[in-house]
Design a protein around this motif. Structure first.
Motif, short mmCIF file in Angstrom:
data_model
loop_
_atom_site.label_atom_id
_atom_site.label_comp_id
_atom_site.label_asym_id
_atom_site.label_seq_id
_atom_site.Cartn_x
_atom_site.Cartn_y
_atom_site.Cartn_z
N THR A 43 10.83 10.83 -3.04
CA THR A 43 9.84 10.02 -2.32
C THR A 43 10.53 8.99 -1.43
N GLU A 44 9.79 8.49 -0.47
CA GLU A 44 10.38 7.50 0.42
C GLU A 44 10.68 6.18 -0.30
N GLU A 45 9.76 5.73 -1.14
CA GLU A 45 9.93 4.39 -1.69
C GLU A 45 10.76 4.30 -2.96
N THR A 46 10.81 5.39 -3.74
CA THR A 46 11.58 5.30 -4.99
C THR A 46 12.67 6.37 -5.12
N MET A 91 0.82 -1.21 0.00
CA MET A 91 0.00 0.00 0.00
C MET A 91 0.86 1.27 0.00
N ASP A 92 2.04 1.20 0.62
CA ASP A 92 2.98 2.34 0.53
C ASP A 92 3.25 2.63 -0.95
N LYS A 93 3.48 1.53 -1.69
CA LYS A 93 3.86 1.68 -3.10
C LYS A 93 2.67 2.13 -3.95
N ILE A 122 7.64 13.47 -0.79
CA ILE A 122 6.46 12.61 -0.63
C ILE A 122 6.69 11.48 0.36
N ASP A 123 5.85 11.43 1.39
CA ASP A 123 5.75 10.21 2.19
C ASP A 123 4.35 9.65 1.93
N PRO A 124 4.28 8.58 1.14
CA PRO A 124 2.97 8.10 0.70
C PRO A 124 2.17 7.44 1.81
N LEU A 125 2.88 7.00 2.86
CA LEU A 125 2.22 6.40 4.03
C LEU A 125 3.14 6.62 5.22
N ASP A 126 2.84 7.65 5.98
CA ASP A 126 3.63 7.87 7.20
C ASP A 126 2.92 7.11 8.31
N GLY A 127 3.67 6.23 8.97
CA GLY A 127 3.05 5.37 9.98
C GLY A 127 2.83 3.96 9.46
N THR A 128 3.78 3.47 8.67
CA THR A 128 3.64 2.13 8.09
C THR A 128 3.51 1.05 9.17
N MET A 129 4.25 1.21 10.28
CA MET A 129 4.17 0.21 11.35
C MET A 129 2.74 0.15 11.90
CA CA Z 1 6.42 6.11 4.80
#
Ligand code: CA
Ligand code: IPD
Ligand code: CA
Length: 265
Positions: free
Chosen positions: A66-69, A43-45, A82-89
């Protein structure tokens, strides 16, 4: 000319948030990135791909980090964080506290930020010189100036704990003993916004990344928050993104309290 539009960014953050909300509590493909406290899900991606797509359509040629790429090359006068999902844990554990964070810098200066919490449908946003808002209402940081009654927030990462001079535990203990409390929610972008709107009084954290703080810093600054590195004066938007945030008077007190811990820059 800077034609980036805050309203458009709010729409993108909300749509990405909807993607996360729809995926919430579903089965996730969870992978460890560097350590056990550093996860990524599909979902982050998904959220990141969506945001990248939208920004590339609206503002082709801008630089996006971005965080993931990582870094997508482009015009360095226009940079998106871009942090597409902050709080992944939290997300991976089914805890309903996470956010989408989109920050923007024009010619090296942070000027726009949006942080969206899809579970509460709360959108925090700000543009330099135009104030900070949540869902259409102006926000201001808390006026509290005494340490004893202040409620703080911070965060930890395992990589810090291994190194004495970047260890946040002693500082955490100190503020736990001397204030109303220290929260730790695992969502830096939202924590910064909570200081911006006065739900929390102050925050400090060590070793984050540009995408964790870019949007939040714009929102907090516009809400009257002083933001500096741990020495109380230096710019906080440079690696390792250590920072103290609070209203100016409380910020000064927090800086003094942190001094004896000699935390490495
Ligand atoms: Ca994140
Ligand atoms: C994390 C959160 C957390 C902070 C960590 C970050 P992620 O981001 O913002 O509050 O303490 O250092 O890595 O991995 O959930 O996007
Ligand atoms: Ca993050």
């Amino acid at each position: 000319m800077n034609q980036r539009d805050l309203h458009d960014i709010c729409i993108i953050a909300k749509q990405a948030g909807l993607i996360l909300r729809e995926g919430y509590e579903q089965h996730h493909d969870i992978k460890m990135k560097t350590r056990q406290d550093d996860l990524v899900t599909e979902m982050d991606k998904k959220s990141e791909n969506f945001i990248l797509d939208q920004l590339n359509k609206l503002y082709p040629g801008d630089m996006i980090i971005t965080e993931e790429t990582g870094q997508h090359t482009g015009d360095a006068d226009h940079v998106w964080y871009i942090d597409p999902l902050d709080g992944t844990m939290n997300y991976a554990h089914g805890i309903p506290f996470f956010a989408v964070s989109i920050g923007y810098a024009y010619k090296g200066e942070l000027t726009m930020g949006v942080v969206y919490d899809p579970m509460r449908d709360e959108c925090f946003y700000a543009e330099k010189g135009k104030g900070a808002w949540v869902n259409g209402k102006p926000i201001k940081t808390s006026p509290r100036t005494d340490l004893t009654n202040s409620l703080f927030v911070t965060g930890f990462s395992i990589s810090q704990m291994e190194k004495t001079r970047t260890n946040n535990f002693p500082v955490f203990e100190h503020f736990m003993r001397t204030t109303a409390g220290v929260r730790r929610t695992g969502v830096a972008a939202l924590e910064i916004c909570y200081v911006a709107c006065g739900r929390l009084d102050g925050m400090w954290e060590l070793k984050l990344m540009a995408w964790d703080v870019a949007a939040g810093f714009v929102i907090a600054k516009e809400a009257g928050v002083k933001i500096t590195a741990l020495d109380g004066v230096s710019d906080a938007f440079v690696p390792p993104y250590n920072y103290i945030i609070a209203n100016p008077e409380l910020h000064e007190k927090m800086t003094k309290e942190l001094e004896p811990f000699h935390i490495a820059p």
